[in-house]
Design a protein around this motif. Structure first.
Motif: not given
Length: 334
Positions: A44-56
């Motif tokens: 889950l951390d892969l998605v949250v850190t490398f996608f959600v957080t950066i995309l925001k």
């Protein structure tokens, strides 16, 4: 020592042995739950850190699009992180009871998963910067060849695992112990959300099946994809004519409210060679179903379907097939 005392000691030993077995199984399950929770959190951390957080931060995707693709994934991640902390400290019952307050997040996430996948595909097709960003992130060594599409269904998979882990824990917990009721409530919560998710999946599969049949049928204008309609079964049956004509092989589709007869389109037709021509649509609310023969283990059977202005005689040489059709039709007309 009297026989009664020996019997009492033997019984006490048996109870202690049972409790020891429970504790061993419970410890193994709790250990496996924690180990798999850590692995789940890493993914889950892969998605949250490398996608959600950066995309925001970058603004590559509009906030509404970002919400559609990832939904409450950050909240799911936070809830699992808190659960893992409880499990590490051995607070099994309280930790799981607290975690179950966030289980609705899983239902909402899975409910939106189909739309999330559609939106992701759409953005990959038309948003060049997002397409490039996704490719770069997935190339990181932490991803080990996994794509975003592989990671988005993780909460659905984990929910099924929670259900089995919690049941195993409950079965191996002393019913008189302080944690039993907490675990029982957790099992109930997970089972309720799992059922909610199963209903979502069932409805989605039914809609897809109705859509496939809609595309397959030509001829009569009929709207197959209708709210409240459920697909039951399809198959080939022989229609026995009222007069001395030859038997006609037809494809039948059974739904919760209608029964459709269709025949293959001409094999040389330039557009419809792989489709079926709709012959008739029979409403089931005034249908009477009867098994004319095929009650015993004979070779096949004959069904009679009586409608207000029509009677259909349908035959199959397969005994199991005719039984299945009879049961499906009888259930649909009730």
């Amino acid at each position: 020592m009297s026989d009664l005392s020996l019997l009492f000691l033997a019984g006490a030993n048996t109870v202690e042995e049972q409790r020891a077995r429970w504790e061993r199984k419970r410890s193994r399950t709790a250990k496996e739950l924690l180990e798999t929770e850590h692995k789940y959190l890493e993914q889950l951390d892969l998605v949250v850190t490398f996608f959600v957080t950066i995309l925001k931060a970058k603004g590559t995707l509009k906030p509404a699009v970002l919400e559609t693709i990832f939904g409450p994934l950050e909240s799911i991640y936070s809830a699992s992180h808190v659960l893992a902390l409880h499990l590490e400290r051995g607070n099994l019952g309280p930790g799981l009871e607290n975690f179950c307050q966030d289980l609705e997040l899983y239902g909402h996430y899975i409910e939106n998963l189909e739309q999330a996948n559609k939106t992701l595909k759409e953005q990959l097709r038309k948003n060049k910067s997002f397409r490039r960003f996704k490719k770069l992130q997935e190339a990181r060594p932490q991803f080990q060849g996994r794509r975003l599409e592989d990671l988005l269904p993780l909460p659905l998979q984990r929910l099924h695992q929670y259900k089995h882990f919690l049941r195993d824990l409950l079965e191996n917990t002393n019913p008189d112990g302080p944690e039993y009721q907490k675990l029982a409530r957790a099992v109930k919560s997970v089972s309720e959300v799992s059922q909610w998710v199963q209903d979502i999946i069932h409805k989605r599969e039914n809609s897809l099946q109705l859509l496939r049949i809609q595309k397959l049928l030509k001829g009569q204008k009929i709207q197959i994809l209708t709210p409240g309609r459920w697909y039951i079964r399809k198959g080939w049956l022989l229609v026995v004519p009222s007069k001395g004509e030859v038997l006609k092989r037809r494809m039948f589709f059974l739904f919760s409210d209608i029964f459709i007869s269709a025949k293959p389109c001409h094999p040389l037709h330039p557009l419809n060679s792989n489709k079926l021509a709709c012959q008739a649509v029979y409403p089931l609310h005034q249908c009477i179903v009867d098994k004319v023969f095929g009650h015993t283990q004979s070779q096949g059977g004959l069904l009679s379907l009586s409608f207000p202005n029509k009677t259909l005689l349908l035959m199959s040489s397969d005994q199991q097939d005719i039984d299945d059709w009879y049961q499906g039709l009888a259930a649909a007309v009730r």
